[in-house]
Design a protein around this motif. Structure first.
Motif, PDB file in Angstrom:
ATOM      1  N   THR A   1       0.831  -1.202   0.000  1.00  0.00           N
ATOM      2  CA  THR A   1       0.000   0.000   0.000  1.00  0.00           C
ATOM      3  C   THR A   1       0.865   1.250   0.000  1.00  0.00           C
ATOM      4  O   THR A   1       0.599   2.219  -0.723  1.00  0.00           O
ATOM      5  CB  THR A   1      -0.941   0.004   1.221  1.00  0.00           C
TER       6      THR A   1
ATOM      7  N   SER B   1       2.389   1.646  -3.426  1.00  0.00           N
ATOM      8  CA  SER B   1       1.386   2.133  -4.362  1.00  0.00           C
ATOM      9  C   SER B   1       1.169   3.630  -4.195  1.00  0.00           C
ATOM     10  O   SER B   1       1.044   4.378  -5.176  1.00  0.00           O
ATOM     11  CB  SER B   1       0.068   1.380  -4.148  1.00  0.00           C
ATOM     12  N   GLN B   2       1.118   4.101  -2.964  1.00  0.00           N
ATOM     13  CA  GLN B   2       0.939   5.524  -2.704  1.00  0.00           C
ATOM     14  C   GLN B   2       2.155   6.334  -3.159  1.00  0.00           C
ATOM     15  O   GLN B   2       2.021   7.459  -3.634  1.00  0.00           O
ATOM     16  CB  GLN B   2       0.676   5.749  -1.221  1.00  0.00           C
ATOM     17  N   GLN B   3       3.343   5.740  -3.043  1.00  0.00           N
ATOM     18  CA  GLN B   3       4.571   6.444  -3.415  1.00  0.00           C
ATOM     19  C   GLN B   3       4.715   6.583  -4.930  1.00  0.00           C
ATOM     20  O   GLN B   3       5.064   7.655  -5.432  1.00  0.00           O
ATOM     21  CB  GLN B   3       5.793   5.714  -2.859  1.00  0.00           C
TER      22      GLN B   3
ATOM     23  N   GLY C   1       2.318   5.229  -7.430  1.00  0.00           N
ATOM     24  CA  GLY C   1       1.076   5.337  -8.189  1.00  0.00           C
ATOM     25  C   GLY C   1       0.975   4.386  -9.360  1.00  0.00           C
ATOM     26  O   GLY C   1       0.204   4.648 -10.290  1.00  0.00           O
TER      27      GLY C   1
END
Length: 257
Positions: A60, A63-65, A67
């Motif tokens: 997660t 993914s946030q870092q 994209g």
């Protein structure tokens, strides 16, 4: 759009980092060593749900870092590879319908993006390109077992090697539509590029320069001299080595090939 099959395992994280730093970096500005890339390219890593809370938190955060990580609502196992690919293709149809071509690859690959884009300038509609397997036997036991009641024939139809294949977007849409009517096989490439295209009336075209599971690890010169579209058996250090040599753009040691 490049769809890379990945996993929650630690090794796969380093492969993702290597892809982002090499050929996948074309998604961040359309740049290539000593070349301009005229078309827009996107990059997405496909994963299933990790088995532990720690791994889920790690993915997660990644993914946030970046994209570029998509996690499907299914367990990340080898048996779910077909589900993972169809998850990615279905997302493409729903979220990115204007993309012209979709390249599905494994994470141990290196892609000659400019050469692939040049090839696709002459690409056709309703087509999938890659290395075609003919007359592949259906296994009833072991890792690739498929029961008779799911697929009763002894041979698969011609299909593309799952290490790397590219499909026009209209072909992707037809395959995704057909997938809801056909029992899913655990052999991802045979199902997605063999059986579903027959049901959907999509052409599969054998293409020189694509890799397959038994192919040798390509020499850097095959990319430098534009003899290879995609190469497999290339882990993190191989990708970085090929990329650094491309930056140098020294063809002298390839002159005899």
């Amino acid at each position: 759009m490049i769809l890379v099959l990945s996993s929650y395992r630690c090794r796969a994280k380093f492969e993702r980092l290597a892809i982002r730093a090499t050929y996948g970096s074309v998604a961040e500005g359309n740049a290539w060593p000593n070349k301009e890339v005229p078309e827009s390219v996107g990059l997405v890593f496909l994963l299933g749900k990790p088995p532990t809370v720690k791994a889920r938190r790690r993915l997660t955060a990644e993914s946030q870092q970046y994209g570029d990580v998509m996690i499907g609502d299914f367990t990340d196992t080898y048996a779910n590879l077909t589900l993972k690919v169809l998850f990615g293709l279905r997302w493409m149809v729903e979220a990115c319908p204007h993309v012209q071509y979709v390249l599905k690859i494994d994470d141990d690959t290196f892609v000659n993006i400019p050469l692939l884009l040049a090839f696709l300038l002459h690409g056709e509609d309703n087509a999938m390109y890659g290395h075609v397997y003919f007359s592949s036997r259906v296994f009833r036991g072991g890792k690739w077992a498929v029961p008779n009641n799911v697929y009763p024939l002894g041979l698969y139809p011609p299909y593309l090697s799952g290490t790397a294949y590219v499909a026009s977007m209209d072909a992707v849409k037809k395959v995704v539509d057909a997938s809801v009517h056909v029992p899913m096989l655990p052999v991802e490439d045979a199902h997605v590029t063999g059986i579903l295209p027959i049901v959907a009336d999509v052409r599969r075209i054998s293409t020189y320069g694509f890799t397959h599971v038994l192919d040798h690890k390509p020499d850097f010169c095959e990319f430098m001299l534009n003899k290879r579209l995609v190469g497999n058996r290339m882990r993190k250090k191989d990708k970085i080595h090929a990329w650094n040599l491309m930056k140098i753009a020294d063809r002298r040691h390839c002159s005899m090939q």
